[in-house]
Scaffold this motif. Sequence first.
Motif, PDB file in Angstrom:
ATOM      1  N   ASP A 188       0.905  -1.247  -0.027  1.00  0.00           N
ATOM      2  CA  ASP A 188       0.127  -0.110   0.034  1.00  0.00           C
ATOM      3  C   ASP A 188       0.957   1.051   0.106  1.00  0.00           C
ATOM      4  O   ASP A 188       0.402   2.084  -0.815  1.00  0.00           O
TER       5      ASP A 188
ATOM      6  N   LYS B 123       2.427   1.824  -3.753  1.00  0.00           N
ATOM      7  CA  LYS B 123       1.390   2.423  -4.650  1.00  0.00           C
ATOM      8  C   LYS B 123       1.543   3.726  -4.890  1.00  0.00           C
ATOM      9  O   LYS B 123       1.478   4.080  -5.979  1.00  0.00           O
ATOM     10  N   ALA B 124       2.148   4.628  -4.159  1.00  0.00           N
ATOM     11  CA  ALA B 124       2.573   5.896  -4.385  1.00  0.00           C
ATOM     12  C   ALA B 124       4.001   6.262  -4.739  1.00  0.00           C
ATOM     13  O   ALA B 124       4.336   7.302  -4.607  1.00  0.00           O
ATOM     14  N   SER B 125       4.509   5.093  -5.024  1.00  0.00           N
ATOM     15  CA  SER B 125       5.947   5.392  -5.588  1.00  0.00           C
ATOM     16  C   SER B 125       6.127   6.235  -6.876  1.00  0.00           C
ATOM     17  O   SER B 125       5.361   6.181  -7.690  1.00  0.00           O
ATOM     18  N   THR B 126       7.302   6.824  -6.923  1.00  0.00           N
ATOM     19  CA  THR B 126       7.517   7.899  -7.825  1.00  0.00           C
ATOM     20  C   THR B 126       7.555   6.836  -9.258  1.00  0.00           C
ATOM     21  O   THR B 126       7.338   7.419 -10.287  1.00  0.00           O
TER      22      THR B 126
ATOM     23  N   SER C 204       5.058   1.072  -8.798  1.00  0.00           N
ATOM     24  CA  SER C 204       3.910   1.280  -8.356  1.00  0.00           C
ATOM     25  C   SER C 204       2.959   0.316  -9.049  1.00  0.00           C
ATOM     26  O   SER C 204       1.972  -0.257  -8.139  1.00  0.00           O
TER      27      SER C 204
END
Length: 192
Positions: free
Chosen positions: A125, A128-131, A136
Motif C-alpha cells: 500500500d 502504490k504511491a511510488s514515483t 507502483s
Amino acid sequence: SQIELENLDKKFENLLLKIGENIKSSYLMKEHASLNAFYINDLEKAKNILEKCIDMNSENEIYAECKLMLADIKLIEGLDWESILLYSQVEKSFKENAMGHEAKLRRAKVSYYQGQFDWAQAQLDVLKASTSKLISNNAMKLSLFITDNLGLDTSETAMQMYARAERLVYQNKYSESISSLDSISTIFSGHT
C-alpha cells in the motif's frame, strides 16, 4: 546452450583478469554474477563476485544493485531472513530513491511468499504511491491479487499454497511448483 554460457563465463573471467576487479569494472562484475546466478546456477560463485563488488563500492547505485542481487540469491537458497536484512539495508540507504522502493517491493514479496499477507499488503500500500510507475504498478498488481483472493473465504490456505508455488517458480523448481498448483486446483476447485 550450457556450452555457450560457460564460454561466456570464461570471457567474463578473462576480461576481468585483463582489466582487473576494481570500482571501474563493478558493472561488469555485477553482470558476471548475474550470469552465474540466474543462467549457470552457480550461486556460490555469484555470491563471491557480488561480495567483492559490494566491498569495493560504498552507498552508490552499483552497491545497491549488488546487494539486491545478493538478497535475491539468498531468497533462492531459502534464506529468507538474510534476504530481508539485505533488502532492508538497501531500503534504508536509498529511502527516497527508486532503488529503495525496489528493495521494499522485493521485501514485500518475501512476506507474500511466507504467507504474511497482511504485512505484505501494508508494505504494498505504501509502494502504490511510488514515483516509479513500474514499482507502483507491480505493487498495485500484487496488492489487488492478495485483496481479491483473501476476500473469498476466511481460510488463507489456498492463498498460502499459491504463494508457495510462486516462490518455487522463483527458485527455478518448476516441477514442484506445478505439483503444488495442481493440488490447489483439486482441493480448492471453486477458488479463483
